[in-house]
Each structure stands twice: as C-alpha cells, then as structure tokens.
Design an enzyme around this catalytic site. Structure first.
Site, PDB file in Angstrom:
ATOM      1  N   THR A  91       4.620  -6.453   1.381  1.00  0.00           N
ATOM      2  CA  THR A  91       6.004  -6.920   1.193  1.00  0.00           C
ATOM      3  C   THR A  91       6.983  -5.762   1.351  1.00  0.00           C
ATOM      4  O   THR A  91       7.997  -5.877   2.046  1.00  0.00           O
ATOM      5  CB  THR A  91       6.141  -7.541  -0.224  1.00  0.00           C
ATOM      6  N   SER A 220      -1.649  -4.170   4.260  1.00  0.00           N
ATOM      7  CA  SER A 220      -1.793  -4.223   2.807  1.00  0.00           C
ATOM      8  C   SER A 220      -3.272  -4.145   2.436  1.00  0.00           C
ATOM      9  O   SER A 220      -4.088  -4.924   2.938  1.00  0.00           O
ATOM     10  CB  SER A 220      -1.193  -5.539   2.312  1.00  0.00           C
ATOM     11  N   ALA A 221      -3.608  -3.208   1.527  1.00  0.00           N
ATOM     12  CA  ALA A 221      -5.015  -2.921   1.232  1.00  0.00           C
ATOM     13  C   ALA A 221      -5.781  -4.116   0.667  1.00  0.00           C
ATOM     14  O   ALA A 221      -6.964  -4.298   0.966  1.00  0.00           O
ATOM     15  CB  ALA A 221      -5.094  -1.752   0.250  1.00  0.00           C
ATOM     16  N   THR A 258       6.184   9.081  -6.927  1.00  0.00           N
ATOM     17  CA  THR A 258       4.870   9.737  -6.976  1.00  0.00           C
ATOM     18  C   THR A 258       3.812   8.805  -6.412  1.00  0.00           C
ATOM     19  O   THR A 258       3.765   7.621  -6.748  1.00  0.00           O
ATOM     20  CB  THR A 258       4.536  10.139  -8.431  1.00  0.00           C
ATOM     21  N   CYS A 348       0.886 -16.484  -1.645  1.00  0.00           N
ATOM     22  CA  CYS A 348       1.849 -16.008  -2.624  1.00  0.00           C
ATOM     23  C   CYS A 348       2.500 -17.148  -3.399  1.00  0.00           C
ATOM     24  O   CYS A 348       3.048 -16.925  -4.451  1.00  0.00           O
ATOM     25  CB  CYS A 348       2.880 -15.134  -1.948  1.00  0.00           C
TER      26      CYS A 348
HETATM   27  N1  PLP Z   1       2.420 -10.753   5.045  1.00  0.00           N
HETATM   28  C1  PLP Z   1       1.432 -11.651   5.084  1.00  0.00           C
HETATM   29  C2  PLP Z   1       1.090 -12.297   6.379  1.00  0.00           C
HETATM   30  C3  PLP Z   1       0.732 -11.995   3.924  1.00  0.00           C
HETATM   31  O1  PLP Z   1      -0.257 -12.903   3.970  1.00  0.00           O
HETATM   32  C4  PLP Z   1       1.093 -11.369   2.705  1.00  0.00           C
HETATM   33  C5  PLP Z   1       0.413 -11.755   1.445  1.00  0.00           C
HETATM   34  O2  PLP Z   1      -0.078 -12.856   1.282  1.00  0.00           O
HETATM   35  C6  PLP Z   1       2.114 -10.411   2.730  1.00  0.00           C
HETATM   36  C7  PLP Z   1       2.756 -10.128   3.904  1.00  0.00           C
HETATM   37  C8  PLP Z   1       2.505  -9.681   1.484  1.00  0.00           C
HETATM   38  O3  PLP Z   1       1.581  -8.668   1.220  1.00  0.00           O
HETATM   39  P1  PLP Z   1       1.488  -8.038  -0.264  1.00  0.00           P
HETATM   40  O4  PLP Z   1       0.770  -9.032  -1.099  1.00  0.00           O
HETATM   41  O5  PLP Z   1       0.717  -6.772  -0.074  1.00  0.00           O
HETATM   42  O6  PLP Z   1       2.871  -7.790  -0.690  1.00  0.00           O
END
Ligand code: PLP
Length: 397
Positions: A91, A220-221, A258, A348
């Site tokens: 994000t 994103s890890a 940090t 999400c």
């Molecule tokens: N972009 C996509 C395509 C995602 O599927 C997600 C999370 O579901 C994100 C961005 C957001 O990633 P994060 O959870 O690391 O913020």
C-alpha cells in the site's frame, strides 16, 4: 481428517486441534511464513538489534543486513541496488509511486483501471481531490483485460500533460493478468511513465526489470511467504523523487524512519526462496488449481469463473462464481465453520461484506456468489478434495 496445510509451530498457544486442521485457500490475502524466513528473522531479532544509522559496530552490522537484503532483491528483479527501497507494505509503495510522481515528476494525468486494488483506486481519488490531475480509466472486457486500442488512444491523446500509466500485473480478486512486456512497451512509445503493482506476482513469475520499461514497481513480502509490514518499491534511476516520509536520511533519503531490519531480512529471504523454487511451486499450484477447478465444474451446475481462464490468469487465484441460492448466500461463513479459509473478494475487505469494486466494475451479476480460492505450494490435492466435499455438503444437502 488431518491436513498439513503449511508448517505451524508445534508449541503455539493458538494451536488448538481445530485450528491445526484448517485448510487455507486464501493465499492471495496473505501467505504463511516459511520456516527459513522465521529463522532468518529470529537471528536478526536475537543478534542484530543495532540501528542501521548508527556508525558503531552494532549499527554497521544492522546496516550490512539491510544492504545484503537490498542486494538480494535487486538481483532477483534485475535492478540496480540504488533502485530498490524498502517500505512498510505494498500500500505504501503504491501511494509513493502515485503521489510522488505527481508531486515531484510533474505528472498531471494518470491512466489506470477501475479494478486496481483499493490502495491505488483510493489514492487516485485523493490525488484528484487535492491536486490538478486528470484521472482516466481504460476500458476493460468482462474478465478485466485492458482494451489495448483504448489504452493506446488514451496514451496518445494526453496533449502536453505528463502522463503516468498505473496498471497492476495480476488482479488480486480475479487473477486476470496484464502482459507487462507489451504494455510497458506501448507506454514507453508514448513517452508516459509506467507504474505496475506486482504485489500478487513478485516471486511467482519471472520479472526482469533490465528488460522492461518500468518507472515504478511495488511489492509486498507477505504475499510471498515473507512477513507482514514490509514491502519494497523499485524506482527506476531516471526518476528522482523527494522523500515520501520526511525525517532522517534512511533509504537514501527517499523514505525516512528507522528500518524494519528483521522484516527486510525476512522479505529478502522469502524472495530469494520464491525465486529459487518458482518453477516447482508453479507446477504444484497449477496442479492443485486445475484439479480443484475440474471438480468444481463436475459437481456444481452453473458455476462460472471470473478471471480470464482462457487468457492470462494467475495460477494462484481461482475466482468461482456460484448461482444464487439461499444456501450459497452464507457460503463463506459455512466454509469457515467447516475449517476452510477462503475469501469473498479483495483480501483487504474480506470479512466485511461491502461488495467488490472489482466485480462491480466488470459488470458481474450481483446475484451470484463469488468465492475466491487462492493457493500456495503448501496446498495438496487431498485438501482440494476435502473443500469440494464440504462445498457439496453446504450447497447440495
Ligand atoms: N496490491 C495488491 C494487488 C494487493 O493484493 C494488496 C493486498 O492485498 C496490496 C496491493 C496491498 O499490499 P499490503 O497488504 O502489503 O499493503
């Protein structure tokens, strides 16, 4: 029946029998940590506690851990070390790419799609509200593929306005994928900048940035068996931006704060292993997905799939759409009670039945019930079989 969906800690206080037996088919939401990742992070938490900005030996040790991790990520992506920046999540990386390109690079027009993740769609809405920026959306077919003619038209008709194209590599709800090679080339022809959200594809597909014309790329890890709260952004060396978070000079002045050293080390370890095992994992997940899909087709009349099953689709995601019925209405809840984790839409917003902006944008029938099943290499055919039998019990009895 006993399923070992993925390795869990044998002494966990969360490990009641029921939890242990759960089947996890929600790997687009997040993935379980690999034991090797936990080991690497634990080593940092025990022994590398220094602040990477401190110049003494403890600080230098932490700095070395962060820079080694950066080297690993850069190598996997085919990028330069100076082009990889660690962030707190996908994000943040997406916010940074979009907001900084407007603030620092003079972008006044953004082309995107209505099916992007909320962290792109909502960021675009915020940019429109506060800035003098036009946002336009490319036309999509019913699977979410961008109309290439319309895309070219949009890219060519920007006039003098500096343009950024932001399109995700794979949709997190449907799995439909973008041809990165082709779209980045079309974008480059027009002189526009290209940002791609690869949160669902990094570690799953070979992505070589030395061969792609990309300005920004986000990862994103926790989507590739690394820790939550740690992501990265690739920023092509031609694009000089100011810090996204102001403060100290961390991340070469691009993102103050940090560093999350254990998270960064875990991210790099998870990515290294995902890269190493990519083909074996792909084979296993494709087999599970194919088997599961065939069984769904055999057993559930009127079932359909939301992703582009005959085109480019992520092998991790299978978005199944069931005809409406009183039993189907509570499907996710009943699957959960049966010990099966799956999702009703975007990761999400799962758990909150607010409807899916992606399926709405694709014109999907609002009366049908969508369940997104998403797999990892830990899943087995036996688990797929069990999910089918639970679905039959819930929907057909
Ligand atoms: N972009 C996509 C395509 C995602 O599927 C997600 C999370 O579901 C994100 C961005 C957001 O990633 P994060 O959870 O690391 O913020």
């Amino acid at each position: 029946m006993f399923f070992k969906s993925h390795p869990r800690h044998p002494r966990s206080k969360f490990l009641d029998t029921k939890f242990f037996m759960r089947i996890y088919f929600d790997n687009a939401s997040t993935t379980p940590l690999l034991p090797e990742v936990i080991e690497a992070m634990t080593e940092v938490m025990h022994n590398i506690f220094g602040n990477p900005s401190s110049i003494h030996a403890d600080g230098r040790k932490a700095r070395m851990a962060v820079e080694d991790a950066r080297k690993t990520v850069a190598k996997v992506l085919g990028a330069s070390i100076g082009e990889v920046f660690f962030t707190s999540c996908g994000t943040e990386s997406n916010n940074m790419a979009l907001k900084n390109s407007v603030r620092d690079l003079g972008v006044r027009r953004i082309i995107s799609a209505k099916t992007e993740h909320h962290c792109v769609v909502h960021t675009l809405a915020a940019i429109q509200k506060y800035g003098d920026v036009d946002v336009e959306f490319v036309r999509l077919d019913k699977y979410g593929n961008a109309d290439q003619h319309h895309l070219r038209e949009l890219l060519e008709n920007g006039g003098e306005k500096k343009t950024l194209l932001s399109l995700m590599h794979a949709n997190n709800e449907t799995g439909t994928m973008l041809d990165l090679q082709k779209v980045s080339a079309i974008c480059a022809e027009s002189g526009a900048l290209f940002h791609t959200d690869t949160v669902q594809t990094i570690g799953y597909f070979p992505i070589n940035l030395s061969e792609l014309k990309v300005a920004f790329l986000s990862g994103s890890a926790h989507k590739f068996h690394g820790p939550k709260g740690c992501g990265f952004i690739y920023i092509n060396g031609d694009n000089i931006i100011s810090p996204f978070i102001d403060g100290g000079s961390q991340e070469r002045n691009m993102r103050a704060g940090t560093e999350n050293v254990a998270g960064i080390v875990g991210l790099a370890k998870a990515l290294e292993i995902a890269h190493r095992d990519q083909e074996a994992r792909r084979q296993k997940m494709m087999q599970t997905r194919q088997y599961f899909k065939e069984k769904l087709l055999q057993n559930f009349e009127g079932i359909e799939f939301n992703g582009d099953e005959n085109g480019l689709c992520h092998y991790k995601i299978l978005s199944a759409s069931f005809p409406t019925s009183p039993k189907a209405d509570l499907l996710l809840l009943n699957l959960d009670i049966a010990g099966i984790s799956a999702s009703g839409g975007s990761a999400c917003s799962s758990g909150v039945d607010v409807g899916s902006h992606v399926l709405t944008a694709l014109g999907a029938d609002p009366d049908r019930v969508t369940v997104r099943f998403s797999f990892s290499h830990f899943n087995t055919l036996q688990e797929a079989e069990e999910v089918i039998s639970q679905l039959k019990r819930i929907l057909q009895n």
